[in-house]
Design a protein around this motif. Sequence first.
Motif, mmCIF file in Angstrom:
data_model
loop_
_atom_site.group_PDB
_atom_site.id
_atom_site.type_symbol
_atom_site.label_atom_id
_atom_site.label_comp_id
_atom_site.label_asym_id
_atom_site.label_seq_id
_atom_site.Cartn_x
_atom_site.Cartn_y
_atom_site.Cartn_z
ATOM 1 N N THR A 211 23.104 38.723 3.897
ATOM 2 C CA THR A 211 22.285 37.627 3.396
ATOM 3 C C THR A 211 22.999 36.307 3.613
ATOM 4 N N SER A 212 22.273 35.344 4.183
ATOM 5 C CA SER A 212 22.865 34.049 4.494
ATOM 6 C C SER A 212 21.952 32.928 4.039
ATOM 7 N N ASP A 213 22.554 31.807 3.704
ATOM 8 C CA ASP A 213 21.803 30.583 3.447
ATOM 9 C C ASP A 213 22.500 29.483 4.242
ATOM 10 N N ALA A 214 22.277 29.495 5.554
ATOM 11 C CA ALA A 214 23.015 28.622 6.457
ATOM 12 C C ALA A 214 22.081 27.973 7.462
ATOM 13 N N GLU A 215 22.431 26.793 7.853
ATOM 14 C CA GLU A 215 21.688 26.113 8.910
ATOM 15 C C GLU A 215 21.843 26.870 10.228
ATOM 16 N N GLU A 216 22.989 27.494 10.393
ATOM 17 C CA GLU A 216 23.257 28.289 11.603
ATOM 18 C C GLU A 216 23.904 29.596 11.213
ATOM 19 N N PHE A 217 23.335 30.685 11.609
ATOM 20 C CA PHE A 217 23.875 32.013 11.315
ATOM 21 C C PHE A 217 23.650 32.926 12.518
ATOM 22 N N ARG A 218 24.722 33.417 13.130
ATOM 23 C CA ARG A 218 24.604 34.254 14.336
ATOM 24 C C ARG A 218 25.518 35.474 14.218
ATOM 25 N N ALA A 219 25.059 36.607 14.694
ATOM 26 C CA ALA A 219 25.832 37.844 14.616
ATOM 27 C C ALA A 219 25.736 38.611 15.932
ATOM 28 N N ILE A 220 26.874 39.089 16.408
ATOM 29 C CA ILE A 220 26.950 39.862 17.642
ATOM 30 C C ILE A 220 27.535 41.229 17.320
ATOM 31 N N VAL A 221 26.860 42.296 17.720
ATOM 32 C CA VAL A 221 27.409 43.642 17.545
ATOM 33 C C VAL A 221 28.546 43.823 18.561
ATOM 34 N N ILE A 222 29.744 44.063 18.055
ATOM 35 C CA ILE A 222 30.920 44.183 18.907
ATOM 36 C C ILE A 222 31.269 45.642 19.186
ATOM 37 N N LYS A 223 31.140 46.473 18.193
ATOM 38 C CA LYS A 223 31.504 47.895 18.352
ATOM 39 C C LYS A 223 30.524 48.744 17.558
ATOM 40 N N GLY A 224 30.143 49.888 18.122
ATOM 41 C CA GLY A 224 29.217 50.775 17.438
ATOM 42 C C GLY A 224 27.785 50.297 17.591
ATOM 43 N N SER A 225 26.955 50.673 16.646
ATOM 44 C CA SER A 225 25.537 50.305 16.695
ATOM 45 C C SER A 225 24.994 50.240 15.273
ATOM 46 N N LEU A 226 23.809 49.646 15.136
ATOM 47 C CA LEU A 226 23.150 49.620 13.837
ATOM 48 C C LEU A 226 21.640 49.551 14.029
ATOM 49 N N ASN A 227 20.914 49.937 12.999
ATOM 50 C CA ASN A 227 19.466 49.758 12.958
ATOM 51 C C ASN A 227 19.178 48.515 12.134
ATOM 52 N N TYR A 228 18.261 47.690 12.644
ATOM 53 C CA TYR A 228 18.017 46.373 12.067
ATOM 54 C C TYR A 228 16.564 46.206 11.651
ATOM 55 N N GLN A 229 16.342 45.584 10.478
ATOM 56 C CA GLN A 229 15.007 45.214 10.002
ATOM 57 C C GLN A 229 15.096 43.918 9.210
ATOM 58 N N SER A 230 13.990 43.193 9.127
ATOM 59 C CA SER A 230 13.881 42.023 8.261
ATOM 60 C C SER A 230 12.399 41.769 8.003
ATOM 61 N N VAL A 231 12.082 40.758 7.212
ATOM 62 C CA VAL A 231 10.672 40.453 6.962
ATOM 63 C C VAL A 231 9.975 40.025 8.247
ATOM 64 N N GLU A 232 10.703 39.518 9.207
ATOM 65 C CA GLU A 232 10.123 39.105 10.480
ATOM 66 C C GLU A 232 10.244 40.178 11.556
ATOM 67 N N THR A 233 11.031 41.216 11.275
ATOM 68 C CA THR A 233 11.169 42.355 12.183
ATOM 69 C C THR A 233 10.965 43.632 11.358
ATOM 70 N N PRO A 234 9.715 43.911 10.981
ATOM 71 C CA PRO A 234 9.465 45.050 10.083
ATOM 72 C C PRO A 234 9.707 46.403 10.733
#
Length: 277
Positions: A211-234
């Motif tokens: 959870t972030s409250d930032a003007e700019e927030f970026r994340a890069i998967v470096i190792k492994g994997s994950l499953n992703y969801q959000s209110v804009e990516t249901p």
Amino acid sequence: MNLLHTVLPAILLSTLPATTAFAETSPQSEVITTADIDWGYLNPLRGDKSPGAANLWGDRTQNVPTGMLVKFNKGFSSPPHIHNITYRGVVIEGKMHNDDPDAATMWMPTGSFWTQPAGENHITAANGEDNLIFLEIDSGPYLVKPSSEQFDNGERPINLHQSNLVWLDQTDTKSINGNNAEITALWGSNKVGELGGAMIKLPANFSGTLTSDAEEFRAIVIKGSLNYQSVETPNSKGLTAGSYFGSNGKFSHNVTTSAQGTMVYIRTNGKYQVAEK
């Protein structure tokens, strides 16, 4: 700067590519899987002799902040050169060396981090079967120039081998609220409005939110994997190493990891928290 204080910058990489700017009035997010990436060349004039490159956000040919992927063939070794701007690199796959031309070789594996100051003479080499890095700049364009034009901009390079990262858990920082999740500060500031970079390590079978409250927030998967969801990516998306997600404003990213756990690089100018469900 105290490591604990530096660590408090946000955990999720904010700002999104210049090609799709966020609206100023409401939170937005973006997700780029490895299947979405459009590859070109870092130096188009050299064609396939050049490392491959792909922008994740921004535009490396313009004077804008940019995050990109760069891939190298095994055995690649550049001639000594300089860059007009400072960049930061994180190894995603393979083994990388980046140092003065006369320095002893130190191969940096996945999760290693380095900075290359503008004007500093150096070489870059790769020694894995496949070699992939994340590279970011705060301004551009990203140019390669001859060593004869080297200059001292006052910065000093960093080569941080993955084995030398110092990890903090929920007993050390309020940014972490989850058993076995960890964070390490890499550069910058923890003050709201100032950029900073960190790495987070999510354990196997982690399920929670970034959870972030930032003007700019970026994340890069470096190792492994994950499953992703959000209110804009249901609909859940699988993100492997090299994938990217980001947001601006108050926003929650829901993630779950596989049995091997995941390492994520974060760039942000605001506060954030990793919380386990």
